[in-house]
Enzyme design. Structure first.
Site, mmCIF file in Angstrom:
data_model
loop_
_atom_site.group_PDB
_atom_site.id
_atom_site.type_symbol
_atom_site.label_atom_id
_atom_site.label_comp_id
_atom_site.label_asym_id
_atom_site.label_seq_id
_atom_site.Cartn_x
_atom_site.Cartn_y
_atom_site.Cartn_z
ATOM 1 N N ASN A 1 -19.645 41.780 28.283
ATOM 2 C CA ASN A 1 -18.558 42.387 29.057
ATOM 3 C C ASN A 1 -17.365 42.626 28.136
ATOM 4 O OD1 ASN A 1 -16.257 42.806 30.639
ATOM 5 N ND2 ASN A 1 -16.903 41.433 32.261
ATOM 6 N N CYS B 1 -10.347 45.506 33.269
ATOM 7 C CA CYS B 1 -11.641 46.196 33.183
ATOM 8 C C CYS B 1 -11.624 47.581 33.826
ATOM 9 C CB CYS B 1 -12.725 45.338 33.822
ATOM 10 S SG CYS B 1 -12.799 43.663 33.150
ATOM 11 N N HIS C 1 -18.413 49.657 35.213
ATOM 12 C CA HIS C 1 -17.970 48.642 34.266
ATOM 13 C C HIS C 1 -19.087 47.627 34.082
ATOM 14 C CE1 HIS C 1 -16.076 45.227 32.512
ATOM 15 N NE2 HIS C 1 -15.951 44.562 33.645
#
Length: 329
Positions: free
Chosen positions: A285, A120, A254
């Site tokens: 996500n 990520c 993020h």
């Protein structure tokens, strides 16, 4: 004597693009395979729906679409791209790198091209490397991409992760600028916690049984680490860039969890005028793709404009992290 390479004094982000899969997956569909509730998912993560890729929306296809948007946004000729960096953990071939195919597809067939695995934090890692490549003279223009098809490796019966992960791609063109457009990166890792977000099975373990490995995550330690330690990293990125919180226009972390975003916002003491990315509510996500996807969403909503100063930070499996201040194209 060896001649040293020289590049631009400064670099910046010249264009941003993204690709969102067509298929919208509401929480109700996730609940068909896990014992939970829409209220629990939204309270826990802030997610109402996510995007999952269809068969034709491959890592290559999504990356190329995002890259072409970024190129159009920048006005740069694809033939001038000297390097393509792709951050992904879901290009499910060990070799060759998907970056080489993307380079050909976007019109930069001889560009240096490679993939990175920084989970990520991957987009921020890519921006950091692109900045250094441009300033060091290794490439005049760099295409940095974050792309994932996490639906391929998500265990849809796992109550702790089935509702979190999603698919998409984001891209940025980095090139020479007259003034600094990318602040120094603050990055690092904490391998002592590698197990809290990880692939459950190795490729060797799944070899021959027609299954993919799946992601697993220990949510509580990840939440504590991201909420508190990453706020410190974000503050360090502001400090090394010489930027104060009140000078920011945007905060784009993020898109891991809405509660983490809120905890970081409070810890950074961001003023009310600073717009905070909340793309996770509709997108889920998307790991390395989440930051450019969130930026394009804010641009489309009128929350972000050319020249805005944004603090971006990525963090995830490894555990790895990276943050920097950038100026939007």
């Amino acid at each position: 004597m060896i001649t040293a390479s020289t590049g631009s004094t400064y670099a910046g982000v010249l264009g941003i693009g993204s690709y969102r899969p067509r298929r919208v997956v509401p929480n109700s569909e996730i609940l068909e395979q896990i014992d939970s509730s829409d209220e629990w998912i939204q309270t826990r993560s802030g997610i109402k729906e996510r995007r999952w890729a269809s068969d034709d929306e491959t890592v290559l296809m999504m990356s190329v679409n995002a890259a072409k948007d970024a190129l159009a946004d920048s006005g740069i000729d694809p033939a001038d791209i000297g390097c393509v960096i792709v951050s992904t953990v879901t290009h499910l071939y060990q070799t060759p790198a998907i970056a080489t195919q993307i380079a050909v597809a976007v019109g930069a067939p001889t560009a240096a091209a490679f993939d990175i695995s920084a989970a990520c934090a991957g987009f921020c890692y890519g921006i950091a490397m692109a900045n250094d490549l441009v300033r060091g003279g290794s490439a005049k223009y760099v295409l940095a991409i974050g792309v994932e098809r996490l639906s391929d490796i998500t265990d849809r019966t796992d109550r702790s992760t089935a509702f979190i992960f999603a698919d998409g791609a984001g891209a940025a063109i980095v090139g020479p600028t007259d003034e600094p457009g990318i602040g120094p990166v603050v990055w690092g890792s904490d391998g002592t916690q590698h197990q809290v977000i990880s692939q459950k099975e190795s490729w060797q373990e799944v070899h021959g049984n027609h299954n993919w490995p799946h992601l697993t995550m220990d949510g509580n330690p990840v939440f504590r680490w991201a909420s508190f330690e990453m706020a410190k990293t974000a503050q360090q990125a502001l400090d090394v860039a010489g930027v104060k919180a009140e000078q920011l226009d945007l905060f784009v972390p993020h898109q891991a969890n809405m509660r983490i975003t809120d905890a970081m916002r409070r810890a950074l003491k961001l003023p009310e005028h600073v717009k905070v990315a909340r793309d996770i509510e509709r997108q889920g996500n998307t790991s390395a793709a989440s930051i450019p996807l969130a930026i394009t969403a804010m641009r489309e909503a009128g929350e972000a404009k050319s020249g805005d100063l944004a603090l971006i930070i990525g963090f995830g499996a490894g555990l790895v992290y990276a943050a920097q201040v950038i100026r939007l194209p």
